[in-house]
Design a protein around this motif. Structure first.
Motif, short mmCIF file in Angstrom:
data_model
loop_
_atom_site.label_atom_id
_atom_site.label_comp_id
_atom_site.label_asym_id
_atom_site.label_seq_id
_atom_site.Cartn_x
_atom_site.Cartn_y
_atom_site.Cartn_z
N GLU A 37 0.83 -1.22 0.00
CA GLU A 37 0.00 0.00 0.00
C GLU A 37 0.85 1.26 0.00
O GLU A 37 0.35 2.34 0.27
N GLY A 38 2.14 1.12 -0.27
CA GLY A 38 3.04 2.27 -0.29
C GLY A 38 3.94 2.28 0.93
O GLY A 38 3.83 1.41 1.78
N PRO A 39 4.82 3.30 1.01
CA PRO A 39 5.76 3.34 2.14
C PRO A 39 5.05 3.64 3.46
O PRO A 39 4.12 4.43 3.50
N VAL A 40 5.48 2.95 4.51
CA VAL A 40 4.92 3.17 5.85
C VAL A 40 6.05 3.56 6.78
O VAL A 40 7.09 2.89 6.83
N THR A 41 5.87 4.68 7.48
CA THR A 41 6.89 5.10 8.44
C THR A 41 6.54 4.51 9.80
O THR A 41 5.51 4.85 10.38
N ALA A 42 7.38 3.61 10.27
CA ALA A 42 7.12 2.94 11.55
C ALA A 42 7.70 3.75 12.70
O ALA A 42 7.08 3.88 13.76
N HIS B 74 -9.25 0.59 8.74
CA HIS B 74 -8.47 -0.33 7.89
C HIS B 74 -9.27 -1.61 7.62
O HIS B 74 -9.36 -2.09 6.50
N ALA B 75 -9.88 -2.13 8.70
CA ALA B 75 -10.68 -3.36 8.57
C ALA B 75 -11.89 -3.13 7.67
O ALA B 75 -12.22 -3.96 6.81
N LEU B 76 -12.55 -1.97 7.85
CA LEU B 76 -13.73 -1.64 7.02
C LEU B 76 -13.33 -1.56 5.56
O LEU B 76 -13.99 -2.10 4.67
N HIS B 77 -12.22 -0.87 5.33
CA HIS B 77 -11.73 -0.65 3.97
C HIS B 77 -11.41 -1.98 3.28
O HIS B 77 -11.68 -2.18 2.10
N HIS B 78 -10.83 -2.92 4.08
CA HIS B 78 -10.39 -4.18 3.48
C HIS B 78 -11.46 -5.24 3.40
O HIS B 78 -11.33 -6.21 2.67
N THR B 79 -12.55 -5.09 4.21
CA THR B 79 -13.61 -6.09 4.12
C THR B 79 -14.74 -5.60 3.20
O THR B 79 -15.69 -6.32 2.95
#
Lengths: 281, 262
Positions: free
Chosen positions: A27-32, A272-277
């Motif tokens: 989903e692109g770069p993630v800054t942890a 995130h869960a809503l978006h992916h389900t």
């Protein structure tokens, strides 16, 4: 002339200076970890606390040299480190004893690596086994021990390597609350006895306040330093301190900082869960 | 005056011997049932001889057919194939783990080979090695190699990441990481592969002895069957079972010793 990073002093044995960790994901770069700076003084017990997903474990792996960082510097005693360093001993969250080795052989593992003669390393291993309170279990194997005892074996194994800095990633996370408090006592006792510089990664506020000289509170993703709290509670401490008024005040203060971050994390995960389900809007 | 320490007399514990007694009892009951069925004519004695005749033929095949010599021959062939497949199979699995390209290129082929009827290649092995023990050993070895390779690979790849990280945190060299962490962690799975491999090897060793009419117990079974000596044939089969039992008893001891803490 070298500059001292924010939240660090010239006397710090471990310095984390402006460290950024960025991962490439689908989903692109993630800054942890986002421009994190702090220092740990010799003999100090510092805890890093934050909500799930704030990059605590990433920071643990970066300091331990197990993963690289995108930018910034991690140094021990002025020496920059990019890979596992002998000055840092790591205790992991997951059960990490070697099931094929007895308690003594587990604890003697780092001594075996440096070529110490067998008799000497067994004697040394027994010292550390005794330190973590496992006398009488020297010849047992990990499958004969409880979860708390196995974590003590891991701790003894790391201590046997005599690291300058003890780095622990939620070592009691898998244990029940009572065992956790009692093991906290044991760690505190050892830390005070050895004057061991310790960095504890945790999400447990009680554990952090019980043991730490300072607590670094991290924000939810991307993980930044939100605040560093000095814990001015008397030492030596035991788990009995959890009933004191001052203890409760510190817990409330840190929870106030964490609550906002934890709520943000929860909202983010729900979205995130809503978006992916693909739930209906 | 001397004092002697006395140990309390050991009490007989029925529960501890009950499983073994039940197993033995079932076997005896099965043979008794077969004996009755054959003697009453329910089963054709020219297909299955009565167990009493099989037992009676034991002294005959031991003396006249040199069964002990053949037994040792088959056992030696199996052990040679077993040692070879352990050495080469474990090494193959380690190499496939070490070189990802090799793994990606070969894993599917090795898995396919595991289920292929390699025994049908015995004429090729006869041409290469001649009609001698090496044909039998190599057939046993080749047919048993895939499970050892695959299980070694699975065991090493399946080592818990935290154990690998413990090794890394102690700055282990790749060689130390392998010998001190990956290999011992993979040992229980490797033994599953060796166990499977030895089953394949034993089947193929006896099978090829039978097919090429050479060597130990397989050849004896072939000869006795061709003479239509059915009690003798079944008695020889009992010796093959004995090879298998001995083989796995030794392996179990080795496994227990090496993985005693698991």
């Amino acid at each position: 002339m070298t500059s001292t990073p924010p939240n660090a002093a010239n006397t710090d044995i471990l310095v984390v200076d402006d460290v950024v960790v960025r991962f490439e994901t689908q989903e692109g770069p993630v800054t942890a970890v986002d421009h994190v700076s702090f220092g740990v003084r010799q003999g100090e017990f510092l805890s890093v606390i934050g909500p799930s997903g704030c990059g605590k474990s990433t920071l643990f792996n970066v300091i331990g040299g197990l993963i690289g960082h995108t930018s910034g510097v991690v140094s021990v005693g002025g020496e920059t480190i990019n890979s596992p360093h002998q000055s840092i001993g790591m205790v992991f969250q997951e059960e990490s004893t070697f099931p094929w080795r007895s308690v003594t052989d587990n604890v003697a593992f780092p001594l075996e690596l440096i070529g110490m003669p067998k008799a000497q390393r067994i004697e040394r291993a027994r010292h550390f086994i005794s330190l973590v309170g496992l006398d009488g279990f020297e010849n047992r194997y990990p499958n004969e021990l409880s979860g708390g005892m196995r974590q003590r074996v891991s701790l003894a194994r790391t201590l046997a390597s005599e690291p300058k800095i003890l780095l622990m990633d939620e070592p009691f996370a898998a244990l029940d609350e009572q065992t956790r408090l009692l093991l906290g006592d044991k760690v505190l006792q050892i830390q005070q006895q050895l004057k061991q510089t310790t960095l504890l990664i945790t999400h447990n506020i009680t554990e952090a306040v019980q043991m730490s000289d300072r607590i670094l509170v991290m924000t939810y993703r991307p993980g930044k330093v939100k605040r560093i709290v000095d814990i001015d509670l008397p030492r030596p401490r035991t788990s009995e301190i959890v009933g004191s008024e001052d203890f409760g005040r510190y817990v409330a203060q840190i929870w106030a900082d964490l609550r906002e971050e934890a709520s943000r994390g929860m909202r983010d995960e729900e979205e995130h869960a809503l978006h992916h389900t693909g739930a209906p809007s | 005056m001397t004092m002697t320490a006395t140990t309390p007399p050991r009490r007989f514990n029925l529960a501890s011997v009950l499983p073994a007694l039940t197993g033995l009892g079932t076997l005896v009951a099965f043979f008794a049932l077969m004996e009755v069925l054959i003697r009453t004519g329910a089963l054709n004695r020219f297909i299955v001889p009565p167990p009493s005749e099989i037992i009676a033929s034991f002294p005959r095949i031991i003396v006249e057919e040199q069964v002990l010599h053949r037994f040792v021959l088959t056992l030696t062939e199996c052990l040679t194939a077993g040692v070879m497949l352990t050495v080469f199979g474990v090494a193959g699995g380690v190499l496939m783990h070490r070189f990802k390209l090799l793994q990606q290129a070969c894993e599917t082929w090795v898995a396919a080979l595991a289920s292929a009827p390699v025994v049908l290649c015995y004429p090729l092995f006869l041409v290469i090695y001649g009609r001698n023990a090496w044909t039998i050993i190599m057939m046993g070895f080749v047919s048993a190699l895939p499970p050892v390779i695959l299980k070694t690979l699975e065991g090493i790849s399946g080592t818990r990441k935290v154990l690998v990280n413990v090794g890394r945190s102690f700055n282990l060299t790749p060689t130390q990481q392998f010998w001190k962490i990956l290999f011992p962690a993979a040992l229980p799975t490797i033994f599953v592969g060796i166990r499977l491999g030895l089953i394949f090897a034993l089947i193929n060793v006896v099978g090829v002895e039978f097919l090429i009419n050479f060597g130990g117990l397989g050849q004896l079974i072939n000869e006795l069957a061709e003479r239509y000596d059915l009690p003798g044939t079944y008695a020889a089969i009992c010796f093959v079972v004995l090879v298998s039992v001995l083989f796995f008893m030794v392996l179990e001891k080795a496994e227990r010793w090496l993985t005693r803490a698991e």
